[in-house]
Design a protein around this motif. Structure first.
Motif, PDB file in Angstrom:
ATOM      1  N   THR A  38      -9.543   4.236  -7.942  1.00 16.37           N
ATOM      2  CA  THR A  38      -9.637   2.866  -7.931  1.00 16.37           C
ATOM      3  C   THR A  38      -9.434   2.278  -6.394  1.00 16.37           C
ATOM      4  O   THR A  38      -9.687   3.200  -5.319  1.00 16.37           O
ATOM      5  N   ARG A  39      -9.569   0.966  -6.169  1.00 14.01           N
ATOM      6  CA  ARG A  39      -9.563   0.509  -4.638  1.00 14.01           C
ATOM      7  C   ARG A  39      -8.890  -0.698  -4.736  1.00 14.01           C
ATOM      8  O   ARG A  39      -8.836  -1.463  -5.760  1.00 14.01           O
ATOM      9  N   PHE A  40      -8.253  -1.118  -3.758  1.00  8.51           N
ATOM     10  CA  PHE A  40      -7.899  -2.627  -3.218  1.00  8.51           C
ATOM     11  C   PHE A  40      -8.757  -3.168  -2.486  1.00  8.51           C
ATOM     12  O   PHE A  40      -8.945  -2.564  -1.222  1.00  8.51           O
ATOM     13  N   PRO A  41      -9.506  -4.279  -2.781  1.00  8.73           N
ATOM     14  CA  PRO A  41     -10.686  -4.781  -1.967  1.00  8.73           C
ATOM     15  C   PRO A  41     -10.359  -6.186  -1.323  1.00  8.73           C
ATOM     16  O   PRO A  41     -10.979  -7.179  -1.850  1.00  8.73           O
ATOM     17  N   PHE A  60      -3.003   1.373  -6.453  1.00  7.70           N
ATOM     18  CA  PHE A  60      -2.501   2.305  -5.962  1.00  7.70           C
ATOM     19  C   PHE A  60      -1.533   3.209  -7.036  1.00  7.70           C
ATOM     20  O   PHE A  60      -1.315   4.418  -6.839  1.00  7.70           O
ATOM     21  N   GLY A  61      -0.879   2.503  -7.983  1.00  9.17           N
ATOM     22  CA  GLY A  61       0.166   2.900  -8.820  1.00  9.17           C
ATOM     23  C   GLY A  61      -0.701   3.715  -9.940  1.00  9.17           C
ATOM     24  O   GLY A  61      -0.100   4.887 -10.116  1.00  9.17           O
ATOM     25  N   ILE A  62      -1.780   3.138 -10.423  1.00  8.75           N
ATOM     26  CA  ILE A  62      -2.786   4.009 -11.241  1.00  8.75           C
ATOM     27  C   ILE A  62      -3.332   5.227 -10.442  1.00  8.75           C
ATOM     28  O   ILE A  62      -3.164   6.452 -11.312  1.00  8.75           O
ATOM     29  N   ALA A  63      -3.595   5.187  -9.427  1.00 13.18           N
ATOM     30  CA  ALA A  63      -4.064   6.424  -8.686  1.00 13.18           C
ATOM     31  C   ALA A  63      -2.768   7.532  -8.824  1.00 13.18           C
ATOM     32  O   ALA A  63      -2.864   8.791  -8.900  1.00 13.18           O
ATOM     33  N   ARG A  64      -1.813   6.933  -7.971  1.00 16.36           N
ATOM     34  CA  ARG A  64      -0.418   7.734  -8.350  1.00 16.36           C
ATOM     35  C   ARG A  64      -0.217   8.386  -9.727  1.00 16.36           C
ATOM     36  O   ARG A  64       0.157   9.706  -9.640  1.00 16.36           O
ATOM     37  N   LEU A  97       4.334  -1.702   1.839  1.00 18.73           N
ATOM     38  CA  LEU A  97       4.905  -1.643   0.350  1.00 18.73           C
ATOM     39  C   LEU A  97       4.721  -0.192  -0.025  1.00 18.73           C
ATOM     40  O   LEU A  97       5.476  -0.066  -1.302  1.00 18.73           O
ATOM     41  N   GLY A  98       4.426   0.739   0.971  1.00 18.43           N
ATOM     42  CA  GLY A  98       4.753   2.093   0.408  1.00 18.43           C
ATOM     43  C   GLY A  98       3.403   2.809  -0.180  1.00 18.43           C
ATOM     44  O   GLY A  98       3.708   3.767  -0.579  1.00 18.43           O
ATOM     45  N   PHE A  99       2.351   2.322   0.211  1.00 21.89           N
ATOM     46  CA  PHE A  99       1.294   2.843  -0.260  1.00 21.89           C
ATOM     47  C   PHE A  99       0.218   3.585   0.810  1.00 21.89           C
ATOM     48  O   PHE A  99       0.095   3.136   2.019  1.00 21.89           O
ATOM     49  N   ASP A 100      -0.496   4.500   0.378  1.00 21.51           N
ATOM     50  CA  ASP A 100      -1.045   5.075   1.471  1.00 21.51           C
ATOM     51  C   ASP A 100      -2.670   5.521   0.912  1.00 21.51           C
ATOM     52  O   ASP A 100      -2.855   6.107   0.101  1.00 21.51           O
ATOM     53  N   TRP A 101      -3.779   5.034   1.926  1.00 19.69           N
ATOM     54  CA  TRP A 101      -5.189   5.345   1.601  1.00 19.69           C
ATOM     55  C   TRP A 101      -5.748   6.556   2.196  1.00 19.69           C
ATOM     56  O   TRP A 101      -7.003   6.896   1.953  1.00 19.69           O
ATOM     57  N   GLN A 102      -4.855   7.175   2.780  1.00 14.27           N
ATOM     58  CA  GLN A 102      -5.060   8.292   3.402  1.00 14.27           C
ATOM     59  C   GLN A 102      -6.238   8.075   4.544  1.00 14.27           C
ATOM     60  O   GLN A 102      -6.309   7.314   5.133  1.00 14.27           O
ATOM     61  N   GLU A 103      -7.549   8.760   4.214  1.00 18.64           N
ATOM     62  CA  GLU A 103      -8.616   8.536   5.257  1.00 18.64           C
ATOM     63  C   GLU A 103      -9.481   7.587   4.536  1.00 18.64           C
ATOM     64  O   GLU A 103     -10.641   7.380   5.285  1.00 18.64           O
TER      65      GLU A 103
END
Ligand code: ATP
Ligand code: MG
Length: 571
Positions: A38-41, A60-64, A97-103
């Motif tokens: 997914t993506r947050f844009p 991010f929740g769906i990815a997790r 908010l506690g989310f991580d897009w890593q690289e």
């Protein structure tokens, strides 16, 4: 919510919704080879708000939940409104908010060259043309919702002419508005988005990342699907207003014959008593109606953070409101309920007096001080106890005294006995007043030494327990009391010709500058949260100084949501 049992047998609650159902199904059928991305844009044209938090928690929740990935992508296709400051604030807010897009942090502007090539490809295929209609004419030709539009006279230009003109658009040969590149689809389509939409426009503007390299910029509908495709997004989740754009999203990717994610729409979050749009927040900030993007009255993430909201309470709120396909308005009381629930468990209790009234205990020795034991959190004995100093002169809350108490007022009044929390029973013997103003300036009371700790050995009952602060030990503090930004729950409930600014609440901020707190509040650091007994939850503000802490009232103790919920169930 759905219950899930892990290998240790522990049952936990995980949100579920129609989008997660789709993802689950796609994983089962192997639609994207078992991948979830997914993506947050966000468009970096303002600070994020709680509506974005819903989208962040979802993506991010769906990815997790499905062992997938979620990209952070700045949708920076409009150079005139975007700023680096916003990019930085967005990164900070997502992380907080506690989310991580890593690289995986990307910019749509990174793909400008690919987009340009794709546009050239569409021209070559006879699927796009350069149109010289003015913006006004383009609108007129587009036609009404009820009938077909009219084809542009430039629609039948040859591929060669289009390639040449588009190249010259890019080279900066034409002024802004002189022409556009449009997709050649169907001017009679029932869906207005399909009536030869603009793909590129001329903008002689400097971009915060690409500088002056580009004189033309892609429109959202083109840029978005291409970016999703390049990043191999599987589920492109967006808000309902893009439902009518989905055919266009699909059209571009089908024509280009490239990797094709699936767009899924959900209902945006609306909250009562506030607006929910960066554009409108900008008006509040620029108009001086609030002190900035992070003003604690703003439902921006930075405003909620400064106010004292925890990331967990916001995530919990987003889980509770769920994900639906129909727009609705969520009661602000639910957001307040979520922070109350969180802080009830972990915020230490302290005593502070917001509007002080001096009390002299006339039978208490003048030079005596004692320390009384107070519980830090009755919900969590592990948080221990502290010692609170007590002496002859105290402060109580002005509204805890009435000279002529009405029925149902059980607090302090002349001749009446009440309990001071953790301390003693006191009885009011006299109220002193300022002769000029008539205001009560001081109370004289007696205390009963036999009631130390707040219990009467003879079983004598009192009907009220008051909080207090010892005057000699008090910390001077400021409290900022917040109310809703708007006077009405519905921001559109305004007189004709006016907008939400006409219903701004003039009393959304009340500053109490002579508060008194118990000594431990001298150590409050910005971000520290407390329950001020009987008053509410408060958070130390960055404006605090070593001499004088400043506290934001996060929320009162009264739970209005429980009432709302009860009323809703009763319906
Ligand atoms: P605004 O009107 O506040 O500028 P926007 O939709 O233009 O909002 P974007 O930066 O384009 O803001 O949004 C980034 C993502 O957040 C998009 O996927 C968008 O759909 C989502 N989003 C924006 N507002 C809300 C909302 N109120 N509720 C849920 N999701 C939202
Ligand atoms: Mg936008």
């Amino acid at each position: 919510m759905e219950k899930e049992q892990d290998m240790t047998g522990q049952v936990s609650e995980r949100p579920t919704d129609f989008i997660r159902e789709i993802v689950r199904e796609d994983l089962k059928t192997g639609k994207y080879g078992g991948r979830v991305n997914t993506r947050f844009p966000p468009e970096p044209n303002g600070y994020l708000h709680i509506g974005h938090a819903k989208s962040i928690c979802l993506n991010f929740g769906i990815a997790r939940d499905f062992n997938g990935l979620c990209n952070l992508r700045f949708d920076d296709t409009n150079p005139t409104k975007e700023e680096v400051e916003y990019v930085e604030s967005i990164k900070e807010d997502v992380r907080w908010l506690g989310f991580d897009w890593q690289e995986r942090m990307y910019y749509a502007s990174d793909y400008f060259s690919v987009m340009y090539d794709y546009a050239v490809q569409l021209i070559r295929m006879g699927k796009a043309y350069v149109c010289d209609l003015s913006p006004d004419e383009t609108r007129q030709y587009r036609g009404p919702l009820t009938g077909p539009g009219k084809e542009s006279p430039y629609r039948s230009r040859s591929v060669e002419e289009n390639l040449d003109l588009f190249e010259r658009m890019r080279a900066g040969e034409f002024p802004e508005g002189a022409c556009t590149l449009r997709a050649k689809i169907d001017m009679a389509s029932g869906n207005i988005n399909m009536r030869d939409p603009v793909i590129y426009r001329i903008l002689h503007a400097e971009h915060h990342r690409t500088g002056n390299k580009w004189r033309i910029y892609p429109m959202y509908d083109f840029a978005h699907c291409v970016s999703d495709s390049i990043e191999k997004i599987t589920h492109s989740i967006c808000t309902l207003e893009f439902e009518d754009h989905r055919p266009l999203y699909d059209w571009f990717l089908d024509q280009l014959n490239v990797y094709h994610p699936q767009q899924i729409e959900f209902a945006r979050l609306n909250l009562s008593y506030t607006v929910m749009s960066k554009r409108k927040f900008l008006q509040l900030v620029d108009g001086g109606h609030v002190r900035g993007w992070d003003d604690p009255r703003m439902p921006t993430i930075s405003g909620l953070r400064r106010r004292g909201y925890t990331p967990g309470s916001i995530r919990n709120f987003c889980d509770r409101i769920g994900v639906a396909k129909r727009d609705s308005v969520v009661d602000m009381a639910l957001l307040e309920y979520c922070i109350r629930e969180d802080l009830n468990k972990r915020a230490p209790r302290v005593m502070a007096v917001l509007r002080p009234l001096k009390v002299v205990l006339i039978n208490y020795p003048e030079d005596q001080t004692e320390e009384l034991d107070a519980v830090n959190n009755p919900e969590d004995p592990g948080m221990g106890t502290r010692r609170v100093p007590f002496s002859r002169v105290l402060y109580i809350e002005r509204e805890d005294f009435r000279e002529d108490p009405p029925k149902q007022f059980y607090r302090l009044a002349p001749g009446r006995e009440v309990r001071l929390r953790y301390a003693y029973y006191i009885t009011c013997v006299k109220a002193l007043r300022d002769e000029k103003s008539g205001e009560i300036t001081e109370l004289h009371c007696t205390y009963d030494p036999a009631t130390r700790g707040g219990d009467s050995p003879d079983g004598r009952k009192v009907k009220a327990t008051l909080h207090w602060v010892s005057a000699a030990h008090a910390v001077e503090a400021e409290a900022r009391m917040y109310n809703y930004l708007l006077l009405k729950a519905d921001p559109d409930d305004v007189e004709e010709g006016k907008d939400f600014k006409s219903i701004i609440n003039p009393d959304s901020l009340e500053i109490l500058s002579s508060c008194k707190g118990e000594p431990c509040l001298a150590d409050a650091k910005p971000g520290d949260r407390y329950q001020f007994e009987r008053l509410g939850y408060f958070c130390a503000d960055p404006d605090s100084s070593a001499e004088r802490p400043v506290f934001n009232r996060i929320v009162t103790l009264k739970d209005t949501w429980a009432k709302v919920e009860k009323a809703q169930k009763g319906k």
